[in-house]
Design an enzyme around this catalytic site. Structure first.
Site, PDB file in Angstrom:
ATOM      1  N   HIS A  91       0.825  -1.206   0.000  1.00  0.00           N
ATOM      2  CA  HIS A  91       0.000   0.000   0.000  1.00  0.00           C
ATOM      3  C   HIS A  91       0.859   1.255   0.000  1.00  0.00           C
ATOM      4  O   HIS A  91       1.915   1.295   0.628  1.00  0.00           O
ATOM      5  CB  HIS A  91      -0.948   0.006   1.204  1.00  0.00           C
ATOM      6  CG  HIS A  91      -0.263  -0.027   2.543  1.00  0.00           C
ATOM      7  ND1 HIS A  91       0.094   1.110   3.220  1.00  0.00           N
ATOM      8  CD2 HIS A  91       0.122  -1.062   3.332  1.00  0.00           C
ATOM      9  CE1 HIS A  91       0.655   0.783   4.372  1.00  0.00           C
ATOM     10  NE2 HIS A  91       0.695  -0.541   4.467  1.00  0.00           N
ATOM     11  N   ASP A  93      -0.606   4.264   0.884  1.00  0.00           N
ATOM     12  CA  ASP A  93      -1.106   5.204   1.899  1.00  0.00           C
ATOM     13  C   ASP A  93      -0.339   5.018   3.204  1.00  0.00           C
ATOM     14  O   ASP A  93       0.243   3.956   3.461  1.00  0.00           O
ATOM     15  CB  ASP A  93      -2.620   5.043   2.115  1.00  0.00           C
ATOM     16  CG  ASP A  93      -3.039   3.641   2.557  1.00  0.00           C
ATOM     17  OD1 ASP A  93      -2.394   2.668   2.117  1.00  0.00           O
ATOM     18  OD2 ASP A  93      -3.984   3.524   3.340  1.00  0.00           O
ATOM     19  N   ASP A 124       6.570   1.582   6.974  1.00  0.00           N
ATOM     20  CA  ASP A 124       5.218   1.064   6.644  1.00  0.00           C
ATOM     21  C   ASP A 124       4.590   1.945   5.571  1.00  0.00           C
ATOM     22  O   ASP A 124       3.868   2.863   5.885  1.00  0.00           O
ATOM     23  CB  ASP A 124       4.386   1.046   7.924  1.00  0.00           C
ATOM     24  CG  ASP A 124       3.024   0.391   7.736  1.00  0.00           C
ATOM     25  OD1 ASP A 124       2.793  -0.194   6.674  1.00  0.00           O
ATOM     26  OD2 ASP A 124       2.201   0.481   8.660  1.00  0.00           O
ATOM     27  N   GLU A 158      -5.068   0.783   2.665  1.00  0.00           N
ATOM     28  CA  GLU A 158      -4.825  -0.323   3.581  1.00  0.00           C
ATOM     29  C   GLU A 158      -4.976   0.167   5.019  1.00  0.00           C
ATOM     30  O   GLU A 158      -5.456  -0.554   5.880  1.00  0.00           O
ATOM     31  CB  GLU A 158      -3.414  -0.898   3.382  1.00  0.00           C
ATOM     32  CG  GLU A 158      -3.233  -2.300   3.981  1.00  0.00           C
ATOM     33  CD  GLU A 158      -2.897  -2.288   5.468  1.00  0.00           C
ATOM     34  OE1 GLU A 158      -3.135  -3.303   6.134  1.00  0.00           O
ATOM     35  OE2 GLU A 158      -2.407  -1.261   5.974  1.00  0.00           O
ATOM     36  N   GLU A 159      -4.582   1.414   5.251  1.00  0.00           N
ATOM     37  CA  GLU A 159      -4.623   1.962   6.609  1.00  0.00           C
ATOM     38  C   GLU A 159      -6.019   2.490   6.960  1.00  0.00           C
ATOM     39  O   GLU A 159      -6.274   2.841   8.097  1.00  0.00           O
ATOM     40  CB  GLU A 159      -3.582   3.090   6.753  1.00  0.00           C
ATOM     41  CG  GLU A 159      -2.151   2.681   6.408  1.00  0.00           C
ATOM     42  CD  GLU A 159      -1.519   1.782   7.473  1.00  0.00           C
ATOM     43  OE1 GLU A 159      -2.229   1.311   8.372  1.00  0.00           O
ATOM     44  OE2 GLU A 159      -0.301   1.559   7.367  1.00  0.00           O
ATOM     45  N   GLU A 187       4.763  -5.772   3.762  1.00  0.00           N
ATOM     46  CA  GLU A 187       4.548  -5.121   5.064  1.00  0.00           C
ATOM     47  C   GLU A 187       5.756  -5.349   5.963  1.00  0.00           C
ATOM     48  O   GLU A 187       6.431  -6.370   5.860  1.00  0.00           O
ATOM     49  CB  GLU A 187       3.298  -5.722   5.746  1.00  0.00           C
ATOM     50  CG  GLU A 187       1.990  -5.380   5.091  1.00  0.00           C
ATOM     51  CD  GLU A 187       1.472  -3.989   5.454  1.00  0.00           C
ATOM     52  OE1 GLU A 187       2.186  -3.244   6.161  1.00  0.00           O
ATOM     53  OE2 GLU A 187       0.359  -3.653   5.012  1.00  0.00           O
ATOM     54  N   HIS A 373       3.698   3.554  12.577  1.00  0.00           N
ATOM     55  CA  HIS A 373       2.555   4.315  13.106  1.00  0.00           C
ATOM     56  C   HIS A 373       2.973   5.264  14.233  1.00  0.00           C
ATOM     57  O   HIS A 373       2.123   5.869  14.872  1.00  0.00           O
ATOM     58  CB  HIS A 373       1.416   3.394  13.577  1.00  0.00           C
ATOM     59  CG  HIS A 373       0.777   2.606  12.456  1.00  0.00           C
ATOM     60  ND1 HIS A 373      -0.530   2.191  12.484  1.00  0.00           N
ATOM     61  CD2 HIS A 373       1.259   2.151  11.278  1.00  0.00           C
ATOM     62  CE1 HIS A 373      -0.821   1.518  11.378  1.00  0.00           C
ATOM     63  NE2 HIS A 373       0.266   1.486  10.631  1.00  0.00           N
TER      64      HIS A 373
HETATM   65 ZN   LIG Z   1       1.316  -1.308   6.306  1.00  0.00          ZN
END
Ligand SMILES: [Zn+2]
Length: 400
Positions: A91, A93, A124, A158-159, A187, A373
């Site tokens: 992903h 995003d 990520d 995805e997030e 990932e 994150h």
């Molecule tokens: Zn991810």
């Protein structure tokens, strides 16, 4: 908000670069990672990342398809018509930055300090995307007539809700009879260094929204009321202490957790009229959704609970058996790093759950996930290059 680099910091960066050993200071993978981080793509935005990837892939013979659903950008790219189809998935995003003042540099201006590349998405998973692209470019240059086909399935959702992203692309692909045999999700799966852990499956996730009905009344006249907290308490005790299953050698047993619960008016002399609770079950493949649902409802009924219950399935479990994909990727990790990766099914859900529905062997392998994150997300520059090396070797092992 602007981020000014202090003079002392700048000289540190310069010194850091000069002190690096005499290998290429800027690998193609690092440069592409920086390019992608500089494109602000807070979910569900793509920020132009997929266009960059598509252009690179088209230049080495991929057929490019852009699939936009709602406000989500998706990329499906394929090189070759033969089987097996090895698909890289991921992903573009990223999660929001969090408090900007806690970042030591602008999250969308990638910066290297002491061998670490900082920026939102560094781990990520923009380094993973870059490594897939550069490994594929190197492999195609080495072996233009490779076996099988190489594919990319990339989303910008995805997030977020993950509805118009990989899930929708998989439905489109299934409807037209396309296939994916092997899938490597980029990932961040590793713990301390790239390649020390591969995810080979994920537990399922089933949630419920429960309302327990009672009869509101005065605390002093309980015979005229029905307390939903009291009627739910014994059922809750049973649900939380129950052994649902034993799991298996790859998966932990099912776990039941209350995430939210509320009842009461705020007044000290009122028996509440209802109780609301949300709960989640994480479950291994030996369980079935039907069994979990009927068990919960049977416990509630047996304890005389009057209730309304809505169920939400956020992901079915998947598990990849020992097979050619896992063997080829594990051998690649060993060849590049010397590590024998741990095989895990821990962690939250990922888009791998949707791709597994195509009958594909799916695993996740990427850089370490310690900072994902968080503010000041980072990845070590050497981990990025290691991931490129592993993906390239995996392509050689599987399609060479
Ligand atoms: Zn991810």
């Amino acid at each position: 908000m602007s981020f000014q680099v202090e003079h002392s910091d700048y000289s540190k960066i310069t010194m850091g670069l000069l002190n690096q050993p005499l290998k290429e200071p800027m690998s193609a993978t690092l440069t592409l990672t920086q390019n992608l981080i500089a494109r602000n793509s807070v979910t569900p935005a793509d920020g132009g990342c997929q266009a960059v990837m598509a252009e690179r892939l088209a230049a080495v013979g991929f057929q490019i398809e852009r699939l936009r659903y709602g406000n989500v950008d998706n990329l499906w790219a394929v090189r070759g018509k033969a089987q097996p189809v090895l698909c890289f998935a991921g992903h573009t995003d990223v999660v929001p930055t969090g408090p900007l003042e806690q970042w030591h540099s602008n999250p969308f201006e990638p910066e290297i300090r002491d061998g670490l590349l900082y920026g939102r998405g560094a781990a990520d998973m923009k380094s993973g995307l870059a490594a897939m692209v550069t490994a594929t470019e190197a492999f195609v240059a080495e072996k233009p007539d490779h076996h099988g086909a190489i594919a990319f399935l990339i989303t910008s959702d995805e997030e977020g809700p993950s509805v118009e992203g990989t899930k929708q692309v998989v439905e489109t692909l299934l409807a037209r009879g396309a296939r994916i045999d092997w899938c490597i999700v980029g990932e961040p799966s590793s713990e301390k260094q790239t390649g020390d852990m591969i995810k080979i499956g994920r537990r399922g996730s089933l949630s419920g929204r429960l309302t327990v009905h009672g009869v509101q009344g005065h605390i002093a006249y309980p015979q005229l009321a029905e307390n939903p907290v009291h009627s739910f308490a014994p059922a809750l005790a049973e649900l939380t202490s129950r052994v649902w299953d034993q799991g298996d050698e790859h998966f932990q047993p099912t776990s039941f957790q209350i995430s939210n619960m509320s009842a009461g008016t705020g007044a000290p002399n009122v028996i509440p009229g209802e109780l609301k609770a949300r709960f989640n079950l994480r479950y291994p493949p030996v369980q079935t959704i039907a069994a979990l649902k009927s068990t919960v409802e049977e416990v509630l009924r047996r304890h005389g609970v009057r209730y309304t219950l809505d169920w939400y399935l956020s992901g079915e479990p998947f598990y990849t058996q020992q097979g050619k994909l896992l063997a080829g990727v594990t051998a690649a990790v060993k060849a590049v790093t010397g590590l024998s990766p741990a095989l895990s099914t821990g962690g939250g859900t990922s888009d791998g759950r949707f791709i597994a529905r195509m009958g594909a062997e799916v695993l996740e392998l990427g850089v370490p996930n310690a900072t994902i994150h968080k503010v000041n997300e980072s990845v070590s520059v050497s981990d990025i290059d290691t991931l490129h090396g592993i993906y390239l070797q995996a392509l050689r092992n599987l399609l060479g």
